[in-house]
Design a protein around this motif. Sequence first.
Motif, PDB file in Angstrom:
ATOM      1  N   ASN A 179       1.798  -0.404  15.216  1.00  0.00           N
ATOM      2  CA  ASN A 179       1.034  -1.501  14.623  1.00  0.00           C
ATOM      3  C   ASN A 179       1.808  -2.811  14.672  1.00  0.00           C
ATOM      4  OD1 ASN A 179       2.980  -1.193  12.630  1.00  0.00           O
ATOM      5  ND2 ASN A 179       1.608  -0.118  11.212  1.00  0.00           N
ATOM      6  N   ASN A 180       2.873  -2.881  15.464  1.00  0.00           N
ATOM      7  CA  ASN A 180       3.737  -4.060  15.422  1.00  0.00           C
ATOM      8  C   ASN A 180       3.064  -5.327  15.943  1.00  0.00           C
ATOM      9  OD1 ASN A 180       3.803  -3.469  18.162  1.00  0.00           O
ATOM     10  ND2 ASN A 180       5.996  -3.806  18.379  1.00  0.00           N
ATOM     11  N   THR A 181       1.918  -5.207  16.620  1.00  0.00           N
ATOM     12  CA  THR A 181       1.224  -6.418  17.073  1.00  0.00           C
ATOM     13  C   THR A 181       0.595  -7.169  15.906  1.00  0.00           C
ATOM     14  OG1 THR A 181      -0.782  -5.137  17.510  1.00  0.00           O
ATOM     15  CG2 THR A 181       0.742  -5.466  19.355  1.00  0.00           C
ATOM     16  N   ALA A 182       0.453  -6.517  14.745  1.00  0.00           N
ATOM     17  CA  ALA A 182      -0.161  -7.147  13.559  1.00  0.00           C
ATOM     18  C   ALA A 182       0.888  -7.530  12.511  1.00  0.00           C
ATOM     19  CB  ALA A 182      -1.200  -6.201  12.945  1.00  0.00           C
ATOM     20  N   TRP A 183       2.151  -7.659  12.912  1.00  0.00           N
ATOM     21  CA  TRP A 183       3.190  -7.946  11.920  1.00  0.00           C
ATOM     22  C   TRP A 183       2.980  -9.340  11.315  1.00  0.00           C
ATOM     23  CZ3 TRP A 183       7.357 -11.406  11.569  1.00  0.00           C
ATOM     24  CH2 TRP A 183       7.482 -12.294  12.647  1.00  0.00           C
ATOM     25  N   LEU A 184       3.306  -9.433  10.021  1.00  0.00           N
ATOM     26  CA  LEU A 184       3.049 -10.654   9.262  1.00  0.00           C
ATOM     27  C   LEU A 184       4.331 -11.374   8.874  1.00  0.00           C
ATOM     28  CD1 LEU A 184       0.827 -12.366   7.901  1.00  0.00           C
ATOM     29  CD2 LEU A 184       1.149 -10.962   5.855  1.00  0.00           C
ATOM     30  N   GLY A 185       5.368 -10.634   8.534  1.00  0.00           N
ATOM     31  CA  GLY A 185       6.606 -11.253   8.104  1.00  0.00           C
ATOM     32  C   GLY A 185       7.608 -10.212   7.649  1.00  0.00           C
ATOM     33  N   VAL A 186       8.622 -10.672   6.862  1.00  0.00           N
ATOM     34  CA  VAL A 186       9.712  -9.808   6.432  1.00  0.00           C
ATOM     35  C   VAL A 186       9.724  -9.722   4.912  1.00  0.00           C
ATOM     36  CG1 VAL A 186      12.191  -9.402   6.544  1.00  0.00           C
ATOM     37  CG2 VAL A 186      11.038 -10.535   8.445  1.00  0.00           C
ATOM     38  N   ALA A 187       9.796  -8.507   4.381  1.00  0.00           N
ATOM     39  CA  ALA A 187       9.798  -8.278   2.937  1.00  0.00           C
ATOM     40  C   ALA A 187      11.095  -8.794   2.308  1.00  0.00           C
ATOM     41  CB  ALA A 187       9.621  -6.796   2.643  1.00  0.00           C
ATOM     42  N   GLN A 188      10.945  -9.599   1.214  1.00  0.00           N
ATOM     43  CA  GLN A 188      12.099 -10.157   0.519  1.00  0.00           C
ATOM     44  C   GLN A 188      12.459  -9.392  -0.742  1.00  0.00           C
ATOM     45  OE1 GLN A 188      13.776 -12.911   2.092  1.00  0.00           O
ATOM     46  NE2 GLN A 188      12.383 -11.976   3.610  1.00  0.00           N
ATOM     47  N   ASN A 189      11.687  -8.375  -1.044  1.00  0.00           N
ATOM     48  CA  ASN A 189      12.014  -7.458  -2.134  1.00  0.00           C
ATOM     49  C   ASN A 189      11.459  -6.089  -1.790  1.00  0.00           C
ATOM     50  OD1 ASN A 189       9.340  -8.967  -2.969  1.00  0.00           O
ATOM     51  ND2 ASN A 189       9.297  -6.989  -4.041  1.00  0.00           N
ATOM     52  N   ASP A 233      14.755 -15.731   7.356  1.00  0.00           N
ATOM     53  CA  ASP A 233      15.044 -14.466   6.671  1.00  0.00           C
ATOM     54  C   ASP A 233      16.528 -14.157   6.798  1.00  0.00           C
ATOM     55  OD1 ASP A 233      14.477 -11.761   5.524  1.00  0.00           O
ATOM     56  OD2 ASP A 233      15.150 -11.158   7.528  1.00  0.00           O
ATOM     57  N   GLU A 234      17.146 -13.765   5.692  1.00  0.00           N
ATOM     58  CA  GLU A 234      18.585 -13.504   5.682  1.00  0.00           C
ATOM     59  C   GLU A 234      18.906 -12.037   5.405  1.00  0.00           C
ATOM     60  OE1 GLU A 234      20.887 -16.308   3.451  1.00  0.00           O
ATOM     61  OE2 GLU A 234      19.457 -17.940   3.784  1.00  0.00           O
ATOM     62  N   ASN A 235      17.994 -11.155   5.783  1.00  0.00           N
ATOM     63  CA  ASN A 235      18.161  -9.726   5.489  1.00  0.00           C
ATOM     64  C   ASN A 235      18.387  -8.877   6.739  1.00  0.00           C
ATOM     65  OD1 ASN A 235      17.596  -9.589   2.490  1.00  0.00           O
ATOM     66  ND2 ASN A 235      15.774 -10.686   3.220  1.00  0.00           N
ATOM     67  N   GLN A 236      18.643  -9.509   7.885  1.00  0.00           N
ATOM     68  CA  GLN A 236      18.910  -8.760   9.104  1.00  0.00           C
ATOM     69  C   GLN A 236      20.418  -8.691   9.342  1.00  0.00           C
ATOM     70  OE1 GLN A 236      16.125  -7.348  10.222  1.00  0.00           O
ATOM     71  NE2 GLN A 236      15.096  -8.584   8.635  1.00  0.00           N
ATOM     72  N   THR A 237      20.840  -7.834  10.229  1.00  0.00           N
ATOM     73  CA  THR A 237      22.265  -7.708  10.569  1.00  0.00           C
ATOM     74  C   THR A 237      22.433  -7.520  12.072  1.00  0.00           C
ATOM     75  OG1 THR A 237      22.241  -5.304  10.243  1.00  0.00           O
ATOM     76  CG2 THR A 237      22.866  -6.663   8.337  1.00  0.00           C
ATOM     77  N   GLY A 238      23.621  -7.835  12.567  1.00  0.00           N
ATOM     78  CA  GLY A 238      23.982  -7.497  13.932  1.00  0.00           C
ATOM     79  C   GLY A 238      23.391  -8.372  15.005  1.00  0.00           C
ATOM     80  N   SER A 271       0.831  -1.210   0.000  1.00  0.00           N
ATOM     81  CA  SER A 271       0.000   0.000   0.000  1.00  0.00           C
ATOM     82  C   SER A 271       0.866   1.261   0.000  1.00  0.00           C
ATOM     83  CB  SER A 271      -0.922   0.013   1.221  1.00  0.00           C
ATOM     84  OG  SER A 271      -0.153   0.075   2.415  1.00  0.00           O
ATOM     85  N   ALA A 272       2.161   1.070   0.139  1.00  0.00           N
ATOM     86  CA  ALA A 272       3.122   2.177   0.135  1.00  0.00           C
ATOM     87  C   ALA A 272       4.505   1.573  -0.077  1.00  0.00           C
ATOM     88  CB  ALA A 272       3.065   2.957   1.443  1.00  0.00           C
ATOM     89  N   ALA A 273       5.510   2.414  -0.164  1.00  0.00           N
ATOM     90  CA  ALA A 273       6.873   1.936  -0.365  1.00  0.00           C
ATOM     91  C   ALA A 273       7.325   1.056   0.796  1.00  0.00           C
ATOM     92  CB  ALA A 273       7.816   3.119  -0.528  1.00  0.00           C
ATOM     93  N   ILE A 274       8.028  -0.029   0.481  1.00  0.00           N
ATOM     94  CA  ILE A 274       8.549  -0.961   1.481  1.00  0.00           C
ATOM     95  C   ILE A 274       9.990  -1.279   1.127  1.00  0.00           C
ATOM     96  CG2 ILE A 274       8.348  -3.273   2.485  1.00  0.00           C
ATOM     97  CD1 ILE A 274       5.363  -3.179   1.865  1.00  0.00           C
ATOM     98  N   ALA A 275      10.882  -1.248   2.085  1.00  0.00           N
ATOM     99  CA  ALA A 275      12.288  -1.537   1.857  1.00  0.00           C
ATOM    100  C   ALA A 275      12.562  -3.024   2.070  1.00  0.00           C
ATOM    101  CB  ALA A 275      13.167  -0.709   2.781  1.00  0.00           C
ATOM    102  N   LEU A 276      13.564  -3.541   1.376  1.00  0.00           N
ATOM    103  CA  LEU A 276      13.988  -4.926   1.537  1.00  0.00           C
ATOM    104  C   LEU A 276      14.366  -5.206   2.989  1.00  0.00           C
ATOM    105  CD1 LEU A 276      15.027  -7.709   0.428  1.00  0.00           C
ATOM    106  CD2 LEU A 276      17.220  -6.551   0.027  1.00  0.00           C
ATOM    107  N   GLY A 277      13.883  -6.323   3.512  1.00  0.00           N
ATOM    108  CA  GLY A 277      14.248  -6.722   4.862  1.00  0.00           C
ATOM    109  C   GLY A 277      13.436  -6.085   5.965  1.00  0.00           C
TER     110      GLY A 277
END
Length: 524
Positions: free
Chosen positions: A447-457, A475-480, A26-32
């Motif tokens: 809104n973090n109680t409704a989180w669904l997953g992690v964007a892969q693109n 998911d392999e898009n996190q760091t640290g 519904s709006a811009a989303i960044a990878l990961g």
Amino acid sequence: NGIDTTANAPTWQAAAGGDVITLNSSAAIALGKFVVLESAGTVKEVGTTTTTGIVVGAPNTSGVGWASRTTIPPSANYDPTSDATWCCTANTSGYLSMYRITVDVNGTCTIGGLSLYSTIGSHTSGEQTSVIDTTNNRMMVVFRASDSYWYGLSAPITGTGTGAALGTWSTATQYSTTYYNWDGVPPASVYVASLDRMYFFFTYASNQYGMVGIAKWSGSAVAFEMGSQPLYTNYDNNNYYGWDCALAANGQIALVHPGNGAYAGTRAVNITPAATTVTLQGSDTNIMAGMGGAGTSQGVALVYDTSQTKFVAYQVGNTFAQEVATFECGTSSAPTSISSAYTVSSSATFTYVQRVRPPLGYDSTNEHVIIGFCNSTDAFVKYSALDVSGATPALSGATVASIINNSNYNQYGNYAFDSNEGWLVSAPLYGSANAALAVTNSATTSNNTAWLGVAQNAATGAAEAVTIKSLGTVDENQTGMTVGDTIYITTTGGITNSSAGTQRVGRALSATKLLIDQYGTGAA
């Protein structure tokens, strides 16, 4: 592709290892980035939403208690180092009680960390005032003991949040053998970090003169650096109704107090602090006239609005009006630029306000003064933002009722602004229990109680397909991350290994690989 393995060899889709979902953005989303499911079936990034308008948090009346409380309200100070509001009272059983209030992003307060100093005697009036010594990371308290004289003591502050605590109290140091306070009058104090000193104000019981003292932490004890200094010598026989003070951006301290007779109403004093003395600039100045038939203000409060660079004074009468006015304090003159008084309410108000600070605080995050008031039709104190930008103050926006009863004067408490969470934290007495109440002019929700997953693109805008890894995937898009840590999602969509105010999402398999073992519920 058929059974002919030569001409039409079969092809296979790689196993997802869990739930892999494709939905539109519904709006811009960044990878990961973590995404939430919306009611329209689309997804967007986890984040926060800020709503402008008065919000009153749910009160907390559980937690540590006082051994025996006084009707004089606590003093309250927010400490940015420990990220906690510290509240102090001197009670009727010879105890000085200090406790901790923390507040979360939703305005929910937690009470704890009780620390007692038990050698102040059994004087029944319970006068005390406290500040946070940010230079030495200590709590500083000046209290009145059973011999009627002032004493100072201090304790170190350790830890943060709900783990913050006070260390061992220093030995109490007697302030003066000459001057003592009028029975039951709450003193006021302010800490000037640039001078590393506490300035406190009280009424000399012999003649009701306004007095000032200076204290600092020195070595292993509180040191008083001067004898009591009169601020002025006119006989204001309502000085025994209380004080309040605040520090301006230019370093001036303003003090307000009630007057009577020829000095009726609320009066202000402009003080220039120095290391071992203070200088009164000009004279004791009338800010607001007396109210109602008594011609007397009986409860006063003062805050400094940094966005408008002016002081805001609040006076309430005993069943009479509630009024506010603003003024300024230069470095070499009496209070000036005094506004017209604004009547917040003119009907029957707080049932009993003598010697009590009415509800007033400054929200520096949203740059608003917040005021509590009531009238004859209100069972509870209401809160509103106060616009002080013009020549006359005025209420701004809607008002919201609290659970603070307008007939129980010891509930009004005192306020400190939590700059980390953006709430004014109140420390009143409520019925037979301690209470904590938070008020803000801007609420932040996640809104973090409704989180669904992690964007892969990534998606550059709305209506773009986004592949999402959810429950059971890696998911392999996190760091640290640290291997084995339980990972949580923050209110703004980041990851952390702390559970405070967050939602669990999974386990760290490596610094970059997150095994997702939970997801949220509902739609944002």
